[in-house]
Design a protein around this motif. Sequence first.
Motif, mmCIF file in Angstrom:
data_model
loop_
_atom_site.group_PDB
_atom_site.id
_atom_site.type_symbol
_atom_site.label_atom_id
_atom_site.label_comp_id
_atom_site.label_asym_id
_atom_site.label_seq_id
_atom_site.Cartn_x
_atom_site.Cartn_y
_atom_site.Cartn_z
ATOM 1 N N ALA A 49 4.876 5.285 1.255
ATOM 2 C CA ALA A 49 5.078 4.472 2.456
ATOM 3 C C ALA A 49 5.289 3.000 2.162
ATOM 4 N N ASN A 50 4.713 2.507 1.064
ATOM 5 C CA ASN A 50 4.790 1.075 0.799
ATOM 6 C C ASN A 50 4.461 0.813 -0.660
ATOM 7 N N VAL A 51 4.998 -0.285 -1.184
ATOM 8 C CA VAL A 51 4.617 -0.796 -2.495
ATOM 9 C C VAL A 51 4.348 -2.278 -2.311
ATOM 10 N N ILE A 52 3.167 -2.731 -2.709
ATOM 11 C CA ILE A 52 2.718 -4.096 -2.431
ATOM 12 C C ILE A 52 2.356 -4.783 -3.736
ATOM 13 N N GLY A 53 2.853 -5.987 -3.941
ATOM 14 C CA GLY A 53 2.480 -6.789 -5.100
ATOM 15 C C GLY A 53 1.542 -7.911 -4.694
ATOM 16 N N ILE A 54 0.517 -8.181 -5.495
ATOM 17 C CA ILE A 54 -0.488 -9.190 -5.169
ATOM 18 C C ILE A 54 -0.732 -10.077 -6.380
ATOM 19 N N ASP A 55 -0.816 -11.385 -6.128
ATOM 20 C CA ASP A 55 -1.215 -12.350 -7.155
ATOM 21 C C ASP A 55 -2.650 -12.776 -6.851
ATOM 22 N N TYR A 56 -3.578 -12.417 -7.733
ATOM 23 C CA TYR A 56 -4.999 -12.706 -7.526
ATOM 24 C C TYR A 56 -5.449 -13.987 -8.236
ATOM 25 N N SER A 57 -4.514 -14.840 -8.641
ATOM 26 C CA SER A 57 -4.894 -15.985 -9.473
ATOM 27 C C SER A 57 -5.839 -16.954 -8.775
ATOM 28 N N VAL A 69 -0.305 -4.058 -8.333
ATOM 29 C CA VAL A 69 0.697 -3.411 -7.487
ATOM 30 C C VAL A 69 0.043 -2.185 -6.867
ATOM 31 N N LEU A 70 0.181 -2.070 -5.538
ATOM 32 C CA LEU A 70 -0.411 -0.955 -4.799
ATOM 33 C C LEU A 70 0.694 -0.048 -4.279
ATOM 34 N N PHE A 71 0.562 1.239 -4.561
ATOM 35 C CA PHE A 71 1.484 2.245 -4.062
ATOM 36 C C PHE A 71 0.748 3.046 -2.984
ATOM 37 N N GLU A 72 1.250 2.981 -1.749
ATOM 38 C CA GLU A 72 0.603 3.695 -0.642
ATOM 39 C C GLU A 72 1.196 5.103 -0.548
ATOM 40 N N LEU A 73 0.433 6.085 -0.958
ATOM 41 C CA LEU A 73 0.878 7.472 -0.970
ATOM 42 C C LEU A 73 0.364 8.198 0.264
ATOM 43 N N VAL A 74 1.261 8.935 0.912
ATOM 44 C CA VAL A 74 0.935 9.577 2.186
ATOM 45 C C VAL A 74 1.316 11.052 2.121
ATOM 46 N N SER A 75 0.465 11.875 2.696
ATOM 47 C CA SER A 75 0.775 13.285 2.923
ATOM 48 C C SER A 75 1.138 13.417 4.396
ATOM 49 N N ILE A 76 2.435 13.351 4.682
ATOM 50 C CA ILE A 76 2.875 13.315 6.075
ATOM 51 C C ILE A 76 2.553 14.638 6.767
ATOM 52 N N LYS A 77 1.823 14.543 7.848
ATOM 53 C CA LYS A 77 1.419 15.737 8.574
ATOM 54 C C LYS A 77 2.633 16.423 9.184
ATOM 55 N N PHE A 113 11.320 -1.740 -2.201
ATOM 56 C CA PHE A 113 9.999 -2.349 -2.371
ATOM 57 C C PHE A 113 9.869 -2.964 -3.769
ATOM 58 N N GLU A 114 10.268 -2.216 -4.779
ATOM 59 C CA GLU A 114 10.153 -2.716 -6.144
ATOM 60 C C GLU A 114 11.090 -3.890 -6.388
ATOM 61 N N ARG A 115 12.250 -3.863 -5.798
ATOM 62 C CA ARG A 115 13.156 -5.010 -5.934
ATOM 63 C C ARG A 115 12.536 -6.266 -5.313
ATOM 64 N N GLU A 116 11.868 -6.114 -4.180
ATOM 65 C CA GLU A 116 11.223 -7.260 -3.530
ATOM 66 C C GLU A 116 10.109 -7.829 -4.412
ATOM 67 N N ILE A 117 9.294 -6.959 -4.988
ATOM 68 C CA ILE A 117 8.210 -7.426 -5.856
ATOM 69 C C ILE A 117 8.770 -8.092 -7.105
ATOM 70 N N PHE A 118 9.834 -7.533 -7.665
ATOM 71 C CA PHE A 118 10.501 -8.148 -8.815
ATOM 72 C C PHE A 118 10.997 -9.544 -8.463
ATOM 73 N N ASP A 119 11.607 -9.685 -7.303
ATOM 74 C CA ASP A 119 12.167 -10.965 -6.873
ATOM 75 C C ASP A 119 11.069 -11.986 -6.603
ATOM 76 N N LEU A 120 10.042 -11.608 -5.846
ATOM 77 C CA LEU A 120 9.060 -12.574 -5.345
ATOM 78 C C LEU A 120 7.861 -12.781 -6.270
ATOM 79 N N LEU A 121 7.555 -11.810 -7.134
ATOM 80 C CA LEU A 121 6.412 -11.950 -8.046
ATOM 81 C C LEU A 121 6.798 -11.881 -9.515
ATOM 82 N N GLY A 122 8.008 -11.421 -9.818
ATOM 83 C CA GLY A 122 8.437 -11.374 -11.209
ATOM 84 C C GLY A 122 7.901 -10.198 -11.997
ATOM 85 N N ILE A 123 7.434 -9.162 -11.317
ATOM 86 C CA ILE A 123 6.973 -7.950 -11.998
ATOM 87 C C ILE A 123 8.169 -7.016 -12.168
#
Length: 209
Positions: A49-57, A69-77, A113-123
């Motif tokens: 459902a989502n991939v989220i990048g976080i900078d905890y500095s 990086v958080l991967f939100e995994l869902v079992s869609i009912k 999602f991964e392209r956004e994290i690459f662009d905005l966080l450099g991962i």
Amino acid sequence: MRLERAKTYAAEHGYAVEEARGLVWVDVPREALADFFPAMQELGFNYLANVIGIDYSSYPEPRPERYAVLFELVSIKGWKDGDGSRFFARVWVPERDPVLPSAVPFYASANFFEREIFDLLGIRFEGHPDLRKILTPEDLEGHPLRKDYPLGETPTQFKDGRYIDPASFRAGLAGGDPGLTGRRGGARRGYAEIYEDVRRAQAAEGEDA
């Protein structure tokens, strides 16, 4: 329940599990992701459902690495025998080597999602089919969601002469020096409570709410 199966899998592989406020996080080593994703698909987690990048500095509490990086995994009912379970697979990413395996070979929804994290966080995501910028100009240097990225802000002035200094405002939001804003951080109030404040102020001035 599929969530319990995922937690059992995590325990069998020695992955830490955190639960709070009705959410579940499983800490997965980055070198294990290529095996973890297909295993979760086998357990019925049929959607990313989502991939989220976080900078905890600037986070007040210690964290294993600067990035996560958080991967939100869902079992869609109702789809592929899903039951509605969901959890976050959390991967800690070292600042000295900000690279993860891509989830795209397993979940196509990870692409943008991964392209956004690459662009905005450099991962970087190894194995991504088209890893390039998605939000910022090609000639922009740096990654705007890193906490040390210069913001280049302009103070905002109001009609009554007050103004917000951006640096002080951020300090207030973070619970530090309230600066010129009077804001001390903490939980934000909901719109209903704010509306009541506005209504009382207008009533005191003889205006209609």
